[in-house]
Design a protein around this motif. Structure first.
Motif, PDB file in Angstrom:
ATOM      1  N   ILE A   8      -5.468  14.209  10.958  1.00 59.68           N
ATOM      2  CA  ILE A   8      -5.865  12.840  10.636  1.00 59.68           C
ATOM      3  C   ILE A   8      -5.826  12.660   9.120  1.00 59.68           C
ATOM      4  O   ILE A   8      -6.684  13.165   8.399  1.00 59.68           O
ATOM      5  N   ALA A   9      -4.816  11.947   8.624  1.00 56.03           N
ATOM      6  CA  ALA A   9      -4.651  11.765   7.179  1.00 56.03           C
ATOM      7  C   ALA A   9      -4.071  10.380   6.906  1.00 56.03           C
ATOM      8  O   ALA A   9      -2.850  10.221   6.800  1.00 56.03           O
ATOM      9  N   PRO A  10      -4.920   9.354   6.803  1.00 55.67           N
ATOM     10  CA  PRO A  10      -4.429   8.007   6.480  1.00 55.67           C
ATOM     11  C   PRO A  10      -3.750   7.965   5.124  1.00 55.67           C
ATOM     12  O   PRO A  10      -3.922   8.855   4.287  1.00 55.67           O
ATOM     13  N   LYS A  18       1.840   1.037   7.919  1.00 50.30           N
ATOM     14  CA  LYS A  18       1.024   1.860   7.043  1.00 50.30           C
ATOM     15  C   LYS A  18      -0.362   2.023   7.643  1.00 50.30           C
ATOM     16  O   LYS A  18      -0.809   1.201   8.452  1.00 50.30           O
ATOM     17  N   VAL A  19      -1.046   3.101   7.234  1.00 46.20           N
ATOM     18  CA  VAL A  19      -2.348   3.442   7.815  1.00 46.20           C
ATOM     19  C   VAL A  19      -3.382   3.508   6.696  1.00 46.20           C
ATOM     20  O   VAL A  19      -3.343   4.396   5.852  1.00 46.20           O
ATOM     21  N   GLY A  20      -4.301   2.552   6.695  1.00 45.09           N
ATOM     22  CA  GLY A  20      -5.405   2.556   5.748  1.00 45.09           C
ATOM     23  C   GLY A  20      -6.695   2.953   6.433  1.00 45.09           C
ATOM     24  O   GLY A  20      -6.752   3.098   7.655  1.00 45.09           O
ATOM     25  N   SER A  21      -7.743   3.133   5.643  1.00 47.45           N
ATOM     26  CA  SER A  21      -9.038   3.477   6.239  1.00 47.45           C
ATOM     27  C   SER A  21     -10.157   3.179   5.254  1.00 47.45           C
ATOM     28  O   SER A  21      -9.948   3.128   4.044  1.00 47.45           O
ATOM     29  N   CYS A  22     -11.345   2.983   5.807  1.00 46.81           N
ATOM     30  CA  CYS A  22     -12.547   2.808   4.994  1.00 46.81           C
ATOM     31  C   CYS A  22     -13.748   3.236   5.816  1.00 46.81           C
ATOM     32  O   CYS A  22     -13.658   3.371   7.046  1.00 46.81           O
TER      33      CYS A  22
END
Length: 288
Positions: A161-163, A137-141
């Motif tokens: 680019i779409a986490p 899974k791809v998270g982001s902050c």
């Protein structure tokens, strides 16, 4: 210029590997996924302070990068030379009210400009595809406030680019970096069962500290991020010796902060993640 090549991108696309027991990678935004050189916030800090008659350099503006933007401004006002200018100009020491005033000036300027810096860093699209193809899974902050991310995210998504999840620097009552809160909010939202099965990727010291405080593996990015600070045009014109010197300084700073690994850009992640997964299968954990 050592940008990722079309052949290397094809190799990323073609790789299918066993990344277990890793579950997720959590990315920063500017300097990590988009905005090579992390230019969007830096220049706006300079311009926002200038509207108050205060001169700060790009190097000073970069210093607290990774913090939430209110905290970033507060930290800049603690710089002795900036605080002295404020005292000379306004006849008093800078206060939290002054931070609020600069932040209020900064926000519309950042919102107006951030879309100009939404281009993905070379290899980012392919690496995110590769992660998902391999079951992660791809998270982001981000240190960006939600209002700024609301401008950036649609343009980044159009570019690929779409986490799976995004947390902004002003969304959590507990605070932002270097605390673990944004990283852990991703763990909750993504349904991750073990923080030790997550990797935090960031180009700043507060971002690396965030991942460490959350109990995650951490990977620092040197060339593409804030610590080196090249625009793509500057990078293309720079000598190999100059690039190596600036990258070496960035690597040293990120390693000193505790990063488990430091690479030049997101394009270099696949072999590092494979190494981390192998270490975990042998019983190693990030705290070790």
């Amino acid at each position: 210029m050592n940008a990722i090549t079309a052949t290397e991108i094809q190799m990323i696309d073609a790789q299918t590997v066993d990344l277990s027991p890793l579950q997720a990678v959590i990315f920063d935004w500017a300097g990590t996924l988009v905005d090579f050189g992390s230019l969007a916030p830096t220049q706006i800090f300079v311009e926002a302070f200038a509207t108050f008659g205060i001169h700060i350099t790009l190097e000073q503006a970069r210093g607290p990068m990774g913090l939430s933007k209110w905290d970033h401004i507060h930290q800049l006002l603690q710089d002795p030379s900036i605080a002295a200018q404020w005292l000379s100009t306004f006849g008093k020491e800078p206060s939290s009210t002054d931070v609020d005033a600069i932040y209020a000036r900064f926000m519309p300027m950042q919102i107006a400009k951030v879309g100009e810096f939404s281009a993905p860093i070379d290899g980012a699209i392919q690496v995110l595809q590769w992660l998902r193809a391999n079951g992660l899974k791809v998270g982001s902050c981000s240190g960006y406030p939600r209002e700024v991310l609301n401008q950036l995210l649609p343009q980044a998504a159009k570019a690929g680019i779409a986490p799976d999840h995004v947390i902004a620097g002003d969304e959590l009552a507990a605070g932002g970096r270097p605390g673990p809160y944004m990283a852990l909010a991703n763990v909750l939202a993504l349904g991750i069962g073990d923080v030790r099965a997550c990797v935090k990727v960031d180009d700043t010291v507060p971002g690396i500290e965030e991942g460490l405080n959350a109990g995650m593996w951490t990977i620092g990015l040197s060339l593409s991020g804030n610590e080196v600070g090249y625009s793509k045009e500057e990078y293309a014109k720079a000598s190999a010796a100059e690039v190596d010197a600036r990258v070496s300084a960035a690597e040293a700073k990120l390693k000193k902060s505790g990063a488990h690994y430091v690479v030049r850009s997101i394009a270099d992640l696949p072999p590092v993640l494979s190494d981390i997964s192998g270490r975990m299968r042998r019983g190693e954990m990030p705290s070790a």
